[in-house]
Design a protein around this motif. Structure first.
Motif, mmCIF file in Angstrom:
data_model
loop_
_atom_site.group_PDB
_atom_site.id
_atom_site.type_symbol
_atom_site.label_atom_id
_atom_site.label_comp_id
_atom_site.label_asym_id
_atom_site.label_seq_id
_atom_site.Cartn_x
_atom_site.Cartn_y
_atom_site.Cartn_z
ATOM 1 N N MET A 1 62.434 30.100 36.832
ATOM 2 C CA MET A 1 61.777 30.037 37.035
ATOM 3 C C MET A 1 59.944 30.501 36.840
ATOM 4 S SD MET A 1 62.616 28.281 41.018
ATOM 5 C CE MET A 1 61.320 28.847 42.312
ATOM 6 N N ARG A 2 58.881 29.176 36.639
ATOM 7 C CA ARG A 2 58.242 30.103 36.509
ATOM 8 C C ARG A 2 56.959 29.129 37.435
ATOM 9 N NH1 ARG A 2 55.994 27.904 30.700
ATOM 10 N NH2 ARG A 2 54.908 29.559 31.167
ATOM 11 N N GLU A 3 56.055 30.534 37.560
ATOM 12 C CA GLU A 3 55.433 29.874 38.820
ATOM 13 C C GLU A 3 54.354 29.165 38.082
ATOM 14 O OE1 GLU A 3 54.289 33.266 41.477
ATOM 15 O OE2 GLU A 3 55.734 34.059 40.682
ATOM 16 N N SER A 4 53.551 28.495 39.538
ATOM 17 C CA SER A 4 52.367 27.846 38.939
ATOM 18 C C SER A 4 51.306 28.169 40.080
ATOM 19 C CB SER A 4 52.724 26.417 38.312
ATOM 20 O OG SER A 4 53.538 25.540 39.825
ATOM 21 N N GLY A 5 50.100 27.481 39.538
ATOM 22 C CA GLY A 5 48.832 27.174 40.693
ATOM 23 C C GLY A 5 48.160 28.825 40.224
ATOM 24 N N ALA A 6 47.558 28.976 41.738
ATOM 25 C CA ALA A 6 46.670 30.511 42.312
ATOM 26 C C ALA A 6 47.415 31.437 42.158
ATOM 27 C CB ALA A 6 46.093 29.788 43.896
ATOM 28 N N GLY A 7 48.803 31.329 42.605
ATOM 29 C CA GLY A 7 49.404 32.824 42.465
ATOM 30 C C GLY A 7 49.805 32.950 41.309
ATOM 31 N N ALA A 8 50.038 32.175 40.621
ATOM 32 C CA ALA A 8 49.744 33.427 38.862
ATOM 33 C C ALA A 8 49.001 33.339 38.097
ATOM 34 C CB ALA A 8 51.353 31.834 38.622
ATOM 35 N N ARG A 9 48.482 32.642 38.582
ATOM 36 C CA ARG A 9 46.752 33.057 37.822
ATOM 37 C C ARG A 9 46.282 34.790 38.942
ATOM 38 N NH1 ARG A 9 43.544 28.682 39.376
ATOM 39 N NH2 ARG A 9 45.692 27.064 39.138
ATOM 40 N N MET A 10 46.682 34.669 39.838
ATOM 41 C CA MET A 10 46.053 35.418 40.600
ATOM 42 C C MET A 10 47.098 36.803 39.834
ATOM 43 S SD MET A 10 44.391 36.954 42.974
ATOM 44 C CE MET A 10 43.679 36.922 44.122
ATOM 45 N N ARG A 11 48.221 36.755 40.243
ATOM 46 C CA ARG A 11 49.267 38.263 39.755
ATOM 47 C C ARG A 11 48.448 38.019 38.071
ATOM 48 N NH1 ARG A 11 55.247 36.779 40.140
ATOM 49 N NH2 ARG A 11 54.043 37.173 42.394
ATOM 50 N N LYS A 12 48.501 37.669 37.137
ATOM 51 C CA LYS A 12 48.194 37.342 35.819
ATOM 52 C C LYS A 12 46.490 38.576 36.041
ATOM 53 C CE LYS A 12 50.357 33.706 33.497
ATOM 54 N NZ LYS A 12 49.594 32.314 32.710
ATOM 55 N N VAL A 13 46.481 38.057 36.670
ATOM 56 C CA VAL A 13 44.809 39.381 36.957
ATOM 57 C C VAL A 13 44.909 40.712 37.491
ATOM 58 C CG1 VAL A 13 41.971 38.701 38.295
ATOM 59 C CG2 VAL A 13 43.039 37.062 36.867
ATOM 60 N N MET A 14 45.608 40.399 37.961
ATOM 61 C CA MET A 14 45.730 41.474 39.344
ATOM 62 C C MET A 14 46.566 42.945 38.796
ATOM 63 S SD MET A 14 46.397 40.474 43.119
ATOM 64 C CE MET A 14 46.624 41.972 44.048
ATOM 65 N N ILE A 15 47.961 42.243 37.994
ATOM 66 C CA ILE A 15 48.429 43.701 37.210
ATOM 67 C C ILE A 15 47.845 43.602 35.917
ATOM 68 C CG2 ILE A 15 50.395 43.749 35.718
ATOM 69 C CD1 ILE A 15 52.079 41.271 37.691
ATOM 70 N N PRO A 16 46.819 43.451 35.233
ATOM 71 C CA PRO A 16 46.524 44.272 34.674
ATOM 72 C C PRO A 16 45.182 45.046 34.926
ATOM 73 C CG PRO A 16 46.200 41.655 33.039
ATOM 74 C CD PRO A 16 46.713 42.005 35.196
ATOM 75 N N SER A 17 44.278 44.329 36.475
ATOM 76 C CA SER A 17 43.255 45.638 37.027
ATOM 77 C C SER A 17 43.758 46.747 37.096
ATOM 78 C CB SER A 17 43.068 44.011 38.019
ATOM 79 O OG SER A 17 41.833 43.263 36.944
ATOM 80 N N ALA A 18 45.424 47.249 37.427
ATOM 81 C CA ALA A 18 45.431 47.663 38.551
ATOM 82 C C ALA A 18 46.139 48.721 37.610
ATOM 83 C CB ALA A 18 47.006 47.295 38.689
ATOM 84 N N VAL A 19 46.427 48.353 36.049
ATOM 85 C CA VAL A 19 46.709 49.436 35.432
ATOM 86 C C VAL A 19 45.336 48.783 34.114
ATOM 87 C CG1 VAL A 19 47.653 49.124 33.013
ATOM 88 C CG2 VAL A 19 49.161 47.523 34.666
ATOM 89 N N ALA A 20 45.036 49.200 34.601
ATOM 90 C CA ALA A 20 43.184 49.425 34.008
ATOM 91 C C ALA A 20 43.176 50.362 34.905
ATOM 92 C CB ALA A 20 42.074 48.608 33.443
ATOM 93 N N GLY A 21 42.872 50.582 35.985
ATOM 94 C CA GLY A 21 42.687 51.106 37.251
ATOM 95 C C GLY A 21 42.996 52.450 37.130
ATOM 96 N N ALA A 22 44.677 52.636 36.864
ATOM 97 C CA ALA A 22 45.099 53.576 36.862
ATOM 98 C C ALA A 22 45.034 54.570 35.399
ATOM 99 C CB ALA A 22 46.501 53.258 36.901
ATOM 100 N N ILE A 23 44.460 54.070 34.453
ATOM 101 C CA ILE A 23 43.840 54.785 33.418
ATOM 102 C C ILE A 23 42.822 55.440 33.781
ATOM 103 C CG2 ILE A 23 43.687 54.647 30.884
ATOM 104 C CD1 ILE A 23 45.407 52.087 30.936
ATOM 105 N N ALA A 24 41.979 54.267 33.887
ATOM 106 C CA ALA A 24 40.527 55.081 34.071
ATOM 107 C C ALA A 24 40.686 56.653 34.661
ATOM 108 C CB ALA A 24 39.900 54.071 34.942
#
Length: 69
Positions: A1-24
């Motif tokens: 089951m695939r998510e669509s809409g604002a929730g999916a877009r938000m997750r696609k942005v937040m996960i890489p941002s969290a990983v980049a912040g942790a690495i920094a």
């Protein structure tokens, strides 16, 4: 089951941002100079070399001036 809409877009942005912040944050290294100067104590025994040189000089002096002894 695939998510669509604002929730999916938000997750696609937040996960890489969290990983980049942790690495920094993981790569931060702080180096501070000590408050007091660094002291290096060198205890070197040079007595043997000095005695050897003096003994060699004394031997040469005795050989060169045999008449005064």
């Amino acid at each position: 089951m695939r998510e669509s809409g604002a929730g999916a877009r938000m997750r696609k942005v937040m996960i890489p941002s969290a990983v980049a912040g942790a690495i920094a944050l993981a790569g931060c290294v702080t180096v501070n100079a000590p408050e007091e100067p660094i002291v290096i104590e060198l205890n070197i025994n040079i007595r043997q070399e000095v005695i050897y040189r003096l003994a060699e000089d004394a031997g040469n002096t005795i050989e060169e001036n045999q008449d005064i002894f």
